[in-house]
Design a protein around this motif. Sequence first.
Motif, short mmCIF file in Angstrom:
data_model
loop_
_atom_site.label_atom_id
_atom_site.label_comp_id
_atom_site.label_asym_id
_atom_site.label_seq_id
_atom_site.Cartn_x
_atom_site.Cartn_y
_atom_site.Cartn_z
N SER A 85 32.78 3.86 -28.74
CA SER A 85 32.80 4.78 -27.60
C SER A 85 34.20 5.34 -27.35
CB SER A 85 32.30 4.05 -26.35
OG SER A 85 32.44 4.88 -25.22
N ASN A 86 34.26 6.60 -26.94
CA ASN A 86 35.54 7.23 -26.62
C ASN A 86 35.93 7.01 -25.16
OD1 ASN A 86 36.08 8.35 -29.18
ND2 ASN A 86 34.68 10.06 -28.78
N SER A 87 35.00 6.51 -24.35
CA SER A 87 35.32 6.27 -22.95
C SER A 87 36.19 5.02 -22.83
CB SER A 87 34.04 6.09 -22.13
OG SER A 87 33.37 4.91 -22.50
N VAL A 88 37.08 5.05 -21.85
CA VAL A 88 37.99 3.93 -21.65
C VAL A 88 37.50 3.05 -20.51
CG1 VAL A 88 40.35 3.26 -21.05
CG2 VAL A 88 39.96 5.23 -22.54
N GLN A 89 37.22 1.80 -20.83
CA GLN A 89 36.75 0.82 -19.86
C GLN A 89 37.80 -0.29 -19.76
OE1 GLN A 89 34.07 1.41 -18.13
NE2 GLN A 89 33.36 3.17 -19.33
N PRO A 90 37.66 -1.20 -18.78
CA PRO A 90 38.66 -2.27 -18.65
C PRO A 90 38.83 -3.12 -19.90
CG PRO A 90 37.31 -2.13 -16.67
CD PRO A 90 36.70 -1.19 -17.66
N TRP A 91 37.79 -3.19 -20.72
CA TRP A 91 37.86 -4.03 -21.91
C TRP A 91 38.27 -3.25 -23.18
CZ3 TRP A 91 33.11 -2.82 -19.55
CH2 TRP A 91 32.36 -1.87 -20.22
#
Length: 247
Positions: free
Chosen positions: A128-134
């Motif tokens: 995924s290209n989305s940035v999450q806390p992990w």
Amino acid sequence: MVAKLLDEDPEQAYGFSRVALRLASRVPAVREAAGFAAYAVGKYGEALAEFRAARRMTGSVELWPVMADCERGLSRPEKALAMAGEPEVQKLDRAGQVEMRLVAAGARRDMGQADAAVVTLQSPELASNSVQPWTARLRYAYADALLEVGREDEAREWFAKALEADQGGTTNASDRLAELDGVEFTDALEDEDETESAGEAGDVTETAAPAQRDGSEASEAPDAPEAAATEGAAPADAPREERPEQG
């Protein structure tokens, strides 16, 4: 106090957690806090016992990944890997499942299965290209696993992606990138101190040299023992920092 001190002074946080346990051992939050405090100082057996107690009290599965990581800390990666296949993992939220994947990959590497660790980390969250806390930690772990199996170019690419997602500085991806690129950093202040020290040493040498060349000074034998004792006297001891990481 445990929550406040856990990152900056894990040993002191652990001390507070032991006091809390004596006062309120039947409170789930106390058992959980004690578990994280023990985990932070590497007391994995204690941490696992506290996490299990908290889970029994609450019925929650959110501590499952860190419990599995405690098994790794106890040199039981096979148990950690077995926990990754238990039904409890399906009850975790997305963040918990990513944590479990990280632990499972670590267990694979503990067992010498580096290629399997790479495969374990390949997931929709990684792609995924989305940035999450992990995101930063997942990309970093993948880059590290790639490097271990000799895929250096891909590792560099993923270290760069980890750095891009690392808003809070949770990884040392920048250092790893520099290492791969052969870049060395120097401490300018340290170099300046060394230069000043060298200059002071030079001044002392220049001052002492004329006295050594002066024949009349060398002939004063009675003063020599006193001077030697003064120059050889040991200086007073100067006053005299880690956890630690972590999961």
